[in-house]
Enzyme design. Structure first.
Site, PDB file in Angstrom:
ATOM      1  N   THR A  53       0.839  -1.188   0.000  1.00 35.97           N
ATOM      2  CA  THR A  53       0.000   0.000   0.000  1.00 35.97           C
ATOM      3  C   THR A  53       0.887   1.256   0.000  1.00 35.97           C
ATOM      4  O   THR A  53       2.044   1.198   0.404  1.00 35.97           O
ATOM      5  CB  THR A  53      -0.959   0.000   1.203  1.00 35.97           C
ATOM      6  OG1 THR A  53      -0.197  -0.112   2.398  1.00 35.97           O
ATOM      7  CG2 THR A  53      -1.951  -1.147   1.107  1.00 35.97           C
ATOM      8  N   THR A  55       1.346   4.477   1.528  1.00 38.62           N
ATOM      9  CA  THR A  55       2.063   5.064   2.668  1.00 38.62           C
ATOM     10  C   THR A  55       3.049   4.066   3.254  1.00 38.62           C
ATOM     11  O   THR A  55       4.187   4.411   3.582  1.00 38.62           O
ATOM     12  CB  THR A  55       1.067   5.538   3.748  1.00 38.62           C
ATOM     13  OG1 THR A  55       0.190   6.506   3.159  1.00 38.62           O
ATOM     14  CG2 THR A  55       1.786   6.160   4.935  1.00 38.62           C
ATOM     15  N   CYS A  56       2.624   2.824   3.359  1.00 36.18           N
ATOM     16  CA  CYS A  56       3.459   1.771   3.942  1.00 36.18           C
ATOM     17  C   CYS A  56       4.716   1.537   3.102  1.00 36.18           C
ATOM     18  O   CYS A  56       5.811   1.381   3.624  1.00 36.18           O
ATOM     19  CB  CYS A  56       2.660   0.473   4.056  1.00 36.18           C
ATOM     20  SG  CYS A  56       1.075   0.660   4.893  1.00 36.18           S
ATOM     21  N   SER A  57       4.549   1.504   1.793  1.00 30.53           N
ATOM     22  CA  SER A  57       5.657   1.187   0.878  1.00 30.53           C
ATOM     23  C   SER A  57       6.538   2.376   0.558  1.00 30.53           C
ATOM     24  O   SER A  57       7.706   2.208   0.219  1.00 30.53           O
ATOM     25  CB  SER A  57       5.102   0.627  -0.438  1.00 30.53           C
ATOM     26  OG  SER A  57       4.432  -0.583  -0.218  1.00 30.53           O
ATOM     27  N   LEU A  61       7.835   1.804   5.834  1.00 29.24           N
ATOM     28  CA  LEU A  61       8.798   0.703   5.737  1.00 29.24           C
ATOM     29  C   LEU A  61      10.181   1.182   5.278  1.00 29.24           C
ATOM     30  O   LEU A  61      11.184   0.857   5.922  1.00 29.24           O
ATOM     31  CB  LEU A  61       8.262  -0.406   4.837  1.00 29.24           C
ATOM     32  CG  LEU A  61       9.167  -1.627   4.652  1.00 29.24           C
ATOM     33  CD1 LEU A  61       9.539  -2.281   5.976  1.00 29.24           C
ATOM     34  CD2 LEU A  61       8.492  -2.646   3.743  1.00 29.24           C
TER      35      LEU A  61
END
Length: 187
Positions: A53, A55-57, A61
């Site tokens: 996703t 924001t996560c990627s 992270l």
């Protein structure tokens, strides 16, 4: 969850590379527990709504991955990224992100996330049950610091991000180290 609480004991069904398996997919199942991940270590755990996703990627992270040396300098042994995704998805995401520092933990059934009180519905996005975004500093399985995004609820219209960012967690660790050093100096 709050500081001072012990993490719930669950079993995570993981896929690990094992060349002895042979063939084009040399992986085997390995069950790991909360204890096997957290016992005797000081770690940063962060959990997010989903692998791959935006924001996560793009931010969370990579920020933890690229800042690993700074975290290690402040006494962090490991950084774990958890999501309510299965091991196949988490392993492919780790590979796509080129991870060498952060380790992924698949909470495929959401059992750990549920017991942490962080399982939310994201049906409004077509995700189903997922983790609310949070981070924690965990020392030997006990929460030392807790960073939860505001607005915890089902089908939240936004994806708040900031409280659980690597920058926020790192700032807390730096402040904690200053306090510890001052106490050691007798101030």
């Amino acid at each position: 969850m709050k500081t001072g609480y012990r993490l719930p004991e669950v079993t995570f069904h993981t896929r690990v590379r094992d060349e002895s398996v042979g063939g084009p997919n040399p992986f085997r199942w390995e069950d790991l527990t909360t204890t096997s991940y957290f016992a005797g270590k000081r770690v940063v755990l962060f959990s997010l709504p989903g692998a791959f996703t935006p924001t996560c990627s793009t931010y969370q992270l990579p920020g933890f991955e690229n800042g690993f040396a700074d975290f290690a300098a402040l006494g962090i042994d490991e950084i774990y990224c958890m999501s309510v995704n299965d091991s196949f998805v988490m392993n492919k995401w780790a590979e796509a992100q080129g991870l060498s520092n952060v380790k992924v933990i698949p909470d495929g059934s959401g059992e750990f996330t549920r017991r942490m009180g962080m399982l939310v519905r994201k049906d409004n996005l077509g995700f189903g049950l997922r983790s609310w975004r949070y981070a924690a500093v965990v020392n030997d399985g006990v929460i030392e610091a807790w960073f939860e995004e505001p607005g915890l609820c089902d089908n939240h219209g936004e994806d708040p991000y900031g409280v659980s960012s690597p920058e926020t967690v790192l700032a807390w660790l730096r402040d904690a180290a200053k306090v510890e050093a001052a106490c050691a100096d007798g101030r």
